[in-house]
Scaffold this motif. Sequence first.
Motif, PDB file in Angstrom:
ATOM      1  N   LYS A 134      21.975  50.795  41.216  1.00 59.05           N
ATOM      2  CA  LYS A 134      22.396  50.327  39.905  1.00 59.05           C
ATOM      3  C   LYS A 134      23.653  49.472  40.018  1.00 59.05           C
ATOM      4  O   LYS A 134      24.499  49.677  40.872  1.00 59.05           O
ATOM      5  CB  LYS A 134      22.669  51.512  38.989  1.00 59.05           C
ATOM      6  CG  LYS A 134      21.423  52.295  38.686  1.00 59.05           C
ATOM      7  CD  LYS A 134      21.755  53.360  37.684  1.00 59.05           C
ATOM      8  CE  LYS A 134      20.641  54.321  37.473  1.00 59.05           C
ATOM      9  NZ  LYS A 134      19.397  53.817  37.120  1.00 59.05           N
TER      10      LYS A 134
ATOM     11  N   THR B  19      26.104  49.745  33.687  1.00 59.01           N
ATOM     12  CA  THR B  19      25.524  51.070  33.523  1.00 59.01           C
ATOM     13  C   THR B  19      26.609  52.136  33.531  1.00 59.01           C
ATOM     14  O   THR B  19      27.668  51.972  34.133  1.00 59.01           O
ATOM     15  CB  THR B  19      24.505  51.402  34.631  1.00 59.01           C
ATOM     16  OG1 THR B  19      25.169  51.359  35.895  1.00 59.01           O
ATOM     17  CG2 THR B  19      23.339  50.450  34.627  1.00 59.01           C
ATOM     18  N   THR B  20      26.326  53.222  32.855  1.00 58.27           N
ATOM     19  CA  THR B  20      27.197  54.385  32.821  1.00 58.27           C
ATOM     20  C   THR B  20      26.346  55.600  33.102  1.00 58.27           C
ATOM     21  O   THR B  20      25.290  55.779  32.497  1.00 58.27           O
ATOM     22  CB  THR B  20      27.857  54.528  31.427  1.00 58.27           C
ATOM     23  OG1 THR B  20      28.603  53.345  31.145  1.00 58.27           O
ATOM     24  CG2 THR B  20      28.765  55.736  31.388  1.00 58.27           C
TER      25      THR B  20
ATOM     26  N   MET C 197      22.097  57.221  21.874  1.00 55.72           N
ATOM     27  CA  MET C 197      22.224  55.827  22.291  1.00 55.72           C
ATOM     28  C   MET C 197      21.686  54.922  21.201  1.00 55.72           C
ATOM     29  O   MET C 197      20.854  55.341  20.396  1.00 55.72           O
ATOM     30  CB  MET C 197      21.435  55.582  23.574  1.00 55.72           C
ATOM     31  CG  MET C 197      21.932  56.346  24.752  1.00 55.72           C
ATOM     32  SD  MET C 197      20.860  56.137  26.163  1.00 55.72           S
ATOM     33  CE  MET C 197      19.464  57.114  25.666  1.00 55.72           C
TER      34      MET C 197
ATOM     35  N   TYR D 150      17.878  46.141  27.660  1.00 53.93           N
ATOM     36  CA  TYR D 150      18.065  47.352  28.454  1.00 53.93           C
ATOM     37  C   TYR D 150      19.012  48.304  27.721  1.00 53.93           C
ATOM     38  O   TYR D 150      20.100  47.925  27.309  1.00 53.93           O
ATOM     39  CB  TYR D 150      18.656  47.005  29.829  1.00 53.93           C
ATOM     40  CG  TYR D 150      19.055  48.218  30.635  1.00 53.93           C
ATOM     41  CD1 TYR D 150      18.107  48.943  31.336  1.00 53.93           C
ATOM     42  CD2 TYR D 150      20.379  48.638  30.684  1.00 53.93           C
ATOM     43  CE1 TYR D 150      18.468  50.061  32.071  1.00 53.93           C
ATOM     44  CE2 TYR D 150      20.741  49.744  31.416  1.00 53.93           C
ATOM     45  CZ  TYR D 150      19.788  50.453  32.103  1.00 53.93           C
ATOM     46  OH  TYR D 150      20.135  51.558  32.823  1.00 53.93           O
TER      47      TYR D 150
ATOM     48  N   ALA E  64      18.854  52.230  28.606  1.00 46.51           N
ATOM     49  CA  ALA E  64      19.150  53.310  29.545  1.00 46.51           C
ATOM     50  C   ALA E  64      17.946  53.544  30.446  1.00 46.51           C
ATOM     51  O   ALA E  64      16.865  53.019  30.198  1.00 46.51           O
ATOM     52  CB  ALA E  64      19.481  54.586  28.787  1.00 46.51           C
ATOM     53  N   CYS E  65      18.137  54.365  31.491  1.00 45.08           N
ATOM     54  CA  CYS E  65      17.022  54.740  32.354  1.00 45.08           C
ATOM     55  C   CYS E  65      17.363  56.016  33.113  1.00 45.08           C
ATOM     56  O   CYS E  65      18.510  56.438  33.159  1.00 45.08           O
ATOM     57  CB  CYS E  65      16.677  53.627  33.336  1.00 45.08           C
ATOM     58  SG  CYS E  65      17.924  53.325  34.595  1.00 45.08           S
ATOM     59  N   ASP E  66      16.317  56.625  33.686  1.00 43.76           N
ATOM     60  CA  ASP E  66      16.495  57.768  34.569  1.00 43.76           C
ATOM     61  C   ASP E  66      17.225  57.324  35.834  1.00 43.76           C
ATOM     62  O   ASP E  66      17.171  56.152  36.217  1.00 43.76           O
ATOM     63  CB  ASP E  66      15.141  58.365  34.968  1.00 43.76           C
ATOM     64  CG  ASP E  66      14.441  59.075  33.822  1.00 43.76           C
ATOM     65  OD1 ASP E  66      15.129  59.506  32.875  1.00 43.76           O
ATOM     66  OD2 ASP E  66      13.200  59.201  33.881  1.00 43.76           O
ATOM     67  N   THR E  67      17.866  58.284  36.519  1.00 47.91           N
ATOM     68  CA  THR E  67      18.585  57.952  37.749  1.00 47.91           C
ATOM     69  C   THR E  67      17.641  57.540  38.878  1.00 47.91           C
ATOM     70  O   THR E  67      18.071  56.932  39.840  1.00 47.91           O
ATOM     71  CB  THR E  67      19.455  59.133  38.217  1.00 47.91           C
ATOM     72  OG1 THR E  67      18.620  60.286  38.386  1.00 47.91           O
ATOM     73  CG2 THR E  67      20.556  59.426  37.225  1.00 47.91           C
TER      74      THR E  67
END
Length: 114
Positions: free
Chosen positions: A2, A7-8, A23, A50, A52-55
């Motif tokens: 990432k 990203t956070t 969010m 965009y 958010a997303c999974d790690t």
Amino acid sequence: QKNPFFTTLVENTNTVDPADVMMAPSEPGGIVLHKLNNDNDDLLLTSGSYVACDTSVRVSSEVQTGIGNSLLSGTGFFLLRASGSGCVACGAYGSVHKYTLGVGETRLIDNGHL
């Protein structure tokens, strides 16, 4: 990997109590969750879509090929590519209509109206 510039990482380290994360997209509109199933299941996102997303999902930026694509479509020069396995939250200006396509089925989308 990432890009830390956009990203956070949000993580609940409390093993007893569940937690929620709220969010919102940068523009008013809907959010849709898109499931990536494997490394060949990439998703290209335009600026601002965009959320958010999974790690387990890799997010990278790339330059859009072809000057016509960048200038005439209104999507800009840079796109985000999400790849891997996991969920990606995508925001849209307005409502989102999701279609599930059958094997061999295609759908043409005029991205000038997205």
